[in-house]
Design a protein around this motif. Sequence first.
Motif, PDB file in Angstrom:
ATOM      1  N   LYS A 125     -30.998  10.700 -35.743  1.00  0.00           N
ATOM      2  CA  LYS A 125     -29.883  10.969 -36.646  1.00  0.00           C
ATOM      3  C   LYS A 125     -29.284   9.643 -37.105  1.00  0.00           C
ATOM      4  CE  LYS A 125     -27.183  13.645 -34.268  1.00  0.00           C
ATOM      5  NZ  LYS A 125     -26.272  14.684 -33.754  1.00  0.00           N
ATOM      6  N   LEU A 126     -29.072   9.537 -38.393  1.00  0.00           N
ATOM      7  CA  LEU A 126     -28.473   8.356 -38.999  1.00  0.00           C
ATOM      8  C   LEU A 126     -27.210   8.818 -39.714  1.00  0.00           C
ATOM      9  CD1 LEU A 126     -28.516   5.395 -39.886  1.00  0.00           C
ATOM     10  CD2 LEU A 126     -30.059   6.048 -41.712  1.00  0.00           C
ATOM     11  N   THR A 127     -26.063   8.365 -39.212  1.00  0.00           N
ATOM     12  CA  THR A 127     -24.784   8.754 -39.789  1.00  0.00           C
ATOM     13  C   THR A 127     -24.141   7.516 -40.395  1.00  0.00           C
ATOM     14  OG1 THR A 127     -24.540  10.417 -38.053  1.00  0.00           O
ATOM     15  CG2 THR A 127     -22.584   9.902 -39.356  1.00  0.00           C
ATOM     16  N   PRO A 128     -24.120   7.421 -41.728  1.00  0.00           N
ATOM     17  CA  PRO A 128     -23.517   6.250 -42.372  1.00  0.00           C
ATOM     18  C   PRO A 128     -21.990   6.299 -42.272  1.00  0.00           C
ATOM     19  CG  PRO A 128     -24.237   7.817 -44.022  1.00  0.00           C
ATOM     20  CD  PRO A 128     -24.662   8.363 -42.693  1.00  0.00           C
ATOM     21  N   ALA A 129     -21.345   5.164 -42.485  1.00  0.00           N
ATOM     22  CA  ALA A 129     -19.879   5.114 -42.479  1.00  0.00           C
ATOM     23  C   ALA A 129     -19.333   6.012 -43.583  1.00  0.00           C
ATOM     24  CB  ALA A 129     -19.398   3.681 -42.642  1.00  0.00           C
ATOM     25  N   LYS A 130     -20.045   6.061 -44.700  1.00  0.00           N
ATOM     26  CA  LYS A 130     -19.661   6.917 -45.824  1.00  0.00           C
ATOM     27  C   LYS A 130     -20.865   7.753 -46.213  1.00  0.00           C
ATOM     28  CE  LYS A 130     -16.413   3.577 -47.700  1.00  0.00           C
ATOM     29  NZ  LYS A 130     -16.099   2.707 -48.817  1.00  0.00           N
ATOM     30  N   GLY A 131     -20.662   9.031 -46.408  1.00  0.00           N
ATOM     31  CA  GLY A 131     -21.763   9.890 -46.833  1.00  0.00           C
ATOM     32  C   GLY A 131     -22.223  10.822 -45.732  1.00  0.00           C
ATOM     33  N   VAL A 156     -31.151  13.229 -41.042  1.00  0.00           N
ATOM     34  CA  VAL A 156     -32.039  13.398 -39.904  1.00  0.00           C
ATOM     35  C   VAL A 156     -33.426  12.966 -40.361  1.00  0.00           C
ATOM     36  CG1 VAL A 156     -33.059  14.999 -38.252  1.00  0.00           C
ATOM     37  CG2 VAL A 156     -30.676  15.298 -38.968  1.00  0.00           C
ATOM     38  N   LEU A 157     -33.991  12.011 -39.648  1.00  0.00           N
ATOM     39  CA  LEU A 157     -35.316  11.492 -39.952  1.00  0.00           C
ATOM     40  C   LEU A 157     -36.244  11.874 -38.804  1.00  0.00           C
ATOM     41  CD1 LEU A 157     -34.190   7.890 -40.962  1.00  0.00           C
ATOM     42  CD2 LEU A 157     -34.394   9.895 -42.431  1.00  0.00           C
ATOM     43  N   GLU A 158     -37.511  12.030 -39.123  1.00  0.00           N
ATOM     44  CA  GLU A 158     -38.480  12.388 -38.090  1.00  0.00           C
ATOM     45  C   GLU A 158     -39.524  11.292 -37.976  1.00  0.00           C
ATOM     46  OE1 GLU A 158     -40.244  16.439 -37.745  1.00  0.00           O
ATOM     47  OE2 GLU A 158     -42.098  15.314 -38.064  1.00  0.00           O
ATOM     48  N   ALA A 159     -39.738  10.828 -36.762  1.00  0.00           N
ATOM     49  CA  ALA A 159     -40.781   9.841 -36.498  1.00  0.00           C
ATOM     50  C   ALA A 159     -42.049  10.567 -36.066  1.00  0.00           C
ATOM     51  CB  ALA A 159     -40.319   8.885 -35.405  1.00  0.00           C
ATOM     52  N   ALA A 160     -43.174   9.878 -36.179  1.00  0.00           N
ATOM     53  CA  ALA A 160     -44.465  10.474 -35.839  1.00  0.00           C
ATOM     54  C   ALA A 160     -44.686  10.575 -34.330  1.00  0.00           C
ATOM     55  CB  ALA A 160     -45.597   9.673 -36.471  1.00  0.00           C
ATOM     56  N   SER A 161     -43.958   9.755 -33.561  1.00  0.00           N
ATOM     57  CA  SER A 161     -44.118   9.760 -32.107  1.00  0.00           C
ATOM     58  C   SER A 161     -42.806   9.324 -31.453  1.00  0.00           C
ATOM     59  CB  SER A 161     -45.236   8.802 -31.678  1.00  0.00           C
ATOM     60  OG  SER A 161     -44.847   7.464 -31.949  1.00  0.00           O
ATOM     61  N   LYS A 162     -42.726   9.542 -30.157  1.00  0.00           N
ATOM     62  CA  LYS A 162     -41.542   9.111 -29.406  1.00  0.00           C
ATOM     63  C   LYS A 162     -41.401   7.586 -29.465  1.00  0.00           C
ATOM     64  CE  LYS A 162     -39.236  10.025 -25.061  1.00  0.00           C
ATOM     65  NZ  LYS A 162     -39.327  10.738 -23.772  1.00  0.00           N
ATOM     66  N   LYS A 163     -42.525   6.887 -29.340  1.00  0.00           N
ATOM     67  CA  LYS A 163     -42.521   5.421 -29.402  1.00  0.00           C
ATOM     68  C   LYS A 163     -42.032   4.943 -30.768  1.00  0.00           C
ATOM     69  CE  LYS A 163     -45.506   1.402 -29.003  1.00  0.00           C
ATOM     70  NZ  LYS A 163     -46.854   0.897 -28.751  1.00  0.00           N
ATOM     71  N   LEU A 206     -26.282   0.529 -44.294  1.00  0.00           N
ATOM     72  CA  LEU A 206     -26.248   0.605 -42.842  1.00  0.00           C
ATOM     73  C   LEU A 206     -24.950   0.047 -42.266  1.00  0.00           C
ATOM     74  CD1 LEU A 206     -29.941  -0.383 -42.100  1.00  0.00           C
ATOM     75  CD2 LEU A 206     -28.910   1.897 -41.961  1.00  0.00           C
ATOM     76  N   ALA A 207     -24.050  -0.434 -43.120  1.00  0.00           N
ATOM     77  CA  ALA A 207     -22.767  -0.975 -42.653  1.00  0.00           C
ATOM     78  C   ALA A 207     -21.973   0.131 -41.960  1.00  0.00           C
ATOM     79  CB  ALA A 207     -21.966  -1.536 -43.819  1.00  0.00           C
ATOM     80  N   GLY A 208     -21.709  -0.054 -40.681  1.00  0.00           N
ATOM     81  CA  GLY A 208     -20.933   0.915 -39.921  1.00  0.00           C
ATOM     82  C   GLY A 208     -21.664   2.194 -39.558  1.00  0.00           C
ATOM     83  N   ALA A 209     -22.964   2.236 -39.772  1.00  0.00           N
ATOM     84  CA  ALA A 209     -23.742   3.455 -39.477  1.00  0.00           C
ATOM     85  C   ALA A 209     -23.922   3.639 -37.974  1.00  0.00           C
ATOM     86  CB  ALA A 209     -25.101   3.388 -40.161  1.00  0.00           C
ATOM     87  N   GLU A 210     -24.127   4.871 -37.581  1.00  0.00           N
ATOM     88  CA  GLU A 210     -24.446   5.209 -36.194  1.00  0.00           C
ATOM     89  C   GLU A 210     -25.841   5.811 -36.157  1.00  0.00           C
ATOM     90  OE1 GLU A 210     -21.536   7.638 -34.248  1.00  0.00           O
ATOM     91  OE2 GLU A 210     -19.880   6.505 -35.109  1.00  0.00           O
ATOM     92  N   ILE A 211     -26.617   5.392 -35.141  1.00  0.00           N
ATOM     93  CA  ILE A 211     -27.986   5.873 -34.999  1.00  0.00           C
ATOM     94  C   ILE A 211     -28.147   6.441 -33.602  1.00  0.00           C
ATOM     95  CG2 ILE A 211     -30.418   5.219 -34.973  1.00  0.00           C
ATOM     96  CD1 ILE A 211     -28.141   2.942 -36.727  1.00  0.00           C
ATOM     97  N   GLN A 212     -28.782   7.591 -33.503  1.00  0.00           N
ATOM     98  CA  GLN A 212     -29.048   8.169 -32.187  1.00  0.00           C
ATOM     99  C   GLN A 212     -30.239   9.113 -32.256  1.00  0.00           C
ATOM    100  OE1 GLN A 212     -25.042  10.029 -32.396  1.00  0.00           O
ATOM    101  NE2 GLN A 212     -26.069  11.789 -31.488  1.00  0.00           N
ATOM    102  N   GLU A 213     -30.784   9.404 -31.074  1.00  0.00           N
ATOM    103  CA  GLU A 213     -31.864  10.385 -31.005  1.00  0.00           C
ATOM    104  C   GLU A 213     -31.327  11.733 -31.428  1.00  0.00           C
ATOM    105  OE1 GLU A 213     -33.978  10.814 -27.340  1.00  0.00           O
ATOM    106  OE2 GLU A 213     -34.375   8.665 -27.214  1.00  0.00           O
ATOM    107  N   GLY A 214     -32.168  12.495 -32.119  1.00  0.00           N
ATOM    108  CA  GLY A 214     -31.789  13.847 -32.490  1.00  0.00           C
ATOM    109  C   GLY A 214     -32.499  14.853 -31.606  1.00  0.00           C
ATOM    110  N   ARG A 215     -32.061  16.075 -31.683  1.00  0.00           N
ATOM    111  CA  ARG A 215     -32.710  17.161 -30.943  1.00  0.00           C
ATOM    112  C   ARG A 215     -33.711  17.859 -31.855  1.00  0.00           C
ATOM    113  NH1 ARG A 215     -27.505  19.686 -28.037  1.00  0.00           N
ATOM    114  NH2 ARG A 215     -27.278  18.058 -26.490  1.00  0.00           N
ATOM    115  N   PRO A 216     -34.842  18.252 -31.307  1.00  0.00           N
ATOM    116  CA  PRO A 216     -35.823  18.981 -32.120  1.00  0.00           C
ATOM    117  C   PRO A 216     -35.228  20.269 -32.683  1.00  0.00           C
ATOM    118  CG  PRO A 216     -36.793  18.272 -30.055  1.00  0.00           C
ATOM    119  CD  PRO A 216     -35.313  18.009 -29.949  1.00  0.00           C
TER     120      PRO A 216
END
Length: 105
Positions: free
Chosen positions: A59-65, A69-76, A38-48
């Motif tokens: 969306k999880l964008t690591p500094a390297k790699g 895209v991960l999916e949660a079971a709910s908005k919360k 998670l060093a230097g990673a960026e996290i943000q909401e993704g679009r369906p």
Amino acid sequence: VNTAWKRRFFRISNGSLLWFEEETDVESSRKPKGSLSLAGAEIQEGRPFSSEFGRFPLKLTPAKGAMRVLEAASKKERTQWIEALSEAVLSEHRRLVQGALERQQ
């Protein structure tokens, strides 16, 4: 690009996101299926992506790699994951900066 969705279970540990195939493996001593720094990673909401998958993606964008895209079971749940991952990224950044400062002294 891998577009096949697979159910995974996650844990944040020591500056990394770990994933497991079974929920019972998360709290066990089993080796994770994979990990991502998670060093230097960026996290943000993704679009369906569609009505079937990706209803609450992040969306999880690591500094390297590659971006993940991960999916949660709910908005919360997505909001909770974004907050937890963001805190882990910040904690890992602080740890790395502290280590660098200590080496300079």
